[in-house]
Design an enzyme around this catalytic site. Structure first.
Site, PDB file in Angstrom:
ATOM      1  N   ASP A  20      87.332 -71.812 -37.056  1.00  0.00           N
ATOM      2  CA  ASP A  20      86.246 -70.853 -36.907  1.00  0.00           C
ATOM      3  C   ASP A  20      85.487 -71.238 -35.639  1.00  0.00           C
ATOM      4  OD1 ASP A  20      84.321 -68.858 -37.410  1.00  0.00           O
ATOM      5  OD2 ASP A  20      84.384 -69.222 -39.572  1.00  0.00           O
ATOM      6  N   ASP A  70      83.539 -64.803 -33.223  1.00  0.00           N
ATOM      7  CA  ASP A  70      83.489 -65.303 -34.593  1.00  0.00           C
ATOM      8  C   ASP A  70      84.020 -64.192 -35.491  1.00  0.00           C
ATOM      9  OD1 ASP A  70      82.783 -66.271 -37.118  1.00  0.00           O
ATOM     10  OD2 ASP A  70      80.639 -65.948 -36.838  1.00  0.00           O
ATOM     11  N   GLU A 122      85.117 -63.374 -45.131  1.00  0.00           N
ATOM     12  CA  GLU A 122      84.380 -64.593 -44.827  1.00  0.00           C
ATOM     13  C   GLU A 122      82.915 -64.322 -44.572  1.00  0.00           C
ATOM     14  OE1 GLU A 122      82.608 -67.900 -42.535  1.00  0.00           O
ATOM     15  OE2 GLU A 122      82.792 -65.791 -41.975  1.00  0.00           O
ATOM     16  N   GLU A 123      82.613 -63.231 -43.876  1.00  0.00           N
ATOM     17  CA  GLU A 123      81.226 -62.964 -43.489  1.00  0.00           C
ATOM     18  C   GLU A 123      80.330 -62.637 -44.681  1.00  0.00           C
ATOM     19  OE1 GLU A 123      80.000 -63.717 -40.830  1.00  0.00           O
ATOM     20  OE2 GLU A 123      81.467 -63.575 -39.223  1.00  0.00           O
TER      21      GLU A 123
END
Length: 347
Positions: free
Chosen positions: A243, A188, A222-223
């Site tokens: 994703d 991920d 994104e995280e």
């Protein structure tokens, strides 16, 4: 080199480059070189992501281009204090869970360019000394990093050049088994980055054009929630986040499949897009599952929250043990690649 070999080569390469949110330049530099080697002209956005147009389309669908999004940033840590005994206190970057960080080897990057190694452990981690070892709740207040250096005081650590704000990266421990399982931290979403590179390579080598214009955006925040919130090219009418697909109790997807997400914690994905992905998967004989993710958010939702007027979808190879030591399979990788090819028509 076939498509599968290329994507496995690329996922190993990007996993080997530390890139937690806010510390992605080295990985971005690698991607820029790879896109250029494939014959594209990538741009680095002001936020630090990579934006590249793969196809201008055949002109039959103006204003309805498609944007593929995946993220290069990962979970990690940051030094937020040096203890009197020379050990480091951490704060998480993204959703790094202390339960999954215990006993992991780490690298600490100073702003002067030095790199030190260490290990993340529970405070007082010797079972033969600490009678409360098993009962202690794992949190960032009870965890620490032991440097692989002969330092026993705050002053000795600072003498190495280590300060608050330095980045702490966790060893991904990447391996691919003979049976096709891909095991690593940070699948991920580096597995999806490799899949998008594979799609870009295959499209270039085919010599075909797509009906719709196609862009890829490799995001780098994104995280922490705002990776896809900017840099939507003019003429984009749809965005697909690629994703990880969730694998777990109550969900249909397995690691050898591509997951099509119908809804996550941010709400439903665009009904027509989800239906179109299902139709494309069926027509191409792609092994897929449709699922609802209970605790999830994607780049494309950040794109919508920023005000973009477009349709949105989410797909990804099945990944087990998300935000931990993750596992997927080459069949899931290839199913995701196949769905992208089936969904985006070429002429």
């Amino acid at each position: 080199m076939n498509d599968q070999e290329y994507m496995l080569q690329q996922v190993k390469a990007v996993l080997a480059i530390d890139s937690p949110s806010g510390f992605t330049k080295n990985a971005v530099d690698y991607l820029v070189k790879e896109y250029k080697a494939l014959g594209y002209e990538p741009q680095v956005t002001r936020k630090g992501g990579v934006l590249v147009q793969l196809s201008a389309g055949d002109g039959s669908m103006p204003g309805d281009g498609i944007l593929q999004e995946a993220h290069l940033d990962t979970l990690g840590g940051m030094v937020c204090g040096v203890k009197a005994n020379g050990r480091l206190r951490l704060t998480a970057l993204g959703g790094m869970n202390p339960n999954n960080a215990e006993a992991e080897n780490v690298r600490i990057y100073t702003r002067e360019g030095k790199v030190y190694t260490g290990v993340c452990q529970l405070t007082d981690a010797s079972v033969h000394v600490n009678g409360d070892y098993s009962k202690t709740e794992r949190s960032w207040d009870t965890m620490e990093v032991l440097l692989d250096e002969m330092v026993f005081s705050e002053a000795e650590v600072h003498a190495l050049g280590i300060e608050n704000g330095d980045i702490v990266c966790f060893d991904p421990r990447t391996t691919v088994t003979e049976s096709g399982y891909i095991k690593s931290r940070f699948l991920d979403d580096k597995l999806s980055v490799a899949i998008l590179l594979g799609y870009a390579r295959a499209l270039k080598e085919s010599g075909k054009t797509t009906r719709r214009a196609v862009w890829q955006h490799i995001t780098v925040f994104e995280e922490v929630g705002h990776g896809g919130s900017a840099s939507v090219p003019e003429g984009v009418g749809e965005a697909i986040s690629v994703d990880m697909g969730c694998v777990g109790e109550g969900l249909a997807c397995k690691e050898h499949q591509v997951s099509i997400c119908a809804k996550d914690s941010g709400g439903p994905y665009h009904y027509e897009v989800v239906s179109g992905l299902v139709t494309a998967a069926k027509a191409a004989g792609v092994d897929y599952a449709v699922d609802v993710y209970p605790h999830y958010g994607s780049d494309v939702e950040a794109t919508l929250r920023a005000g973009a007027d477009l349709r949105h979808g989410l797909i990804g190879a099945g990944v087990y043990a998300s935000h931990g030591y993750e596992r997927s399979h080459v069949k899931g990788m290839m199913a995701t690649f196949a769905l992208l090819n089936a969904y985006i028509e070429t002429v």
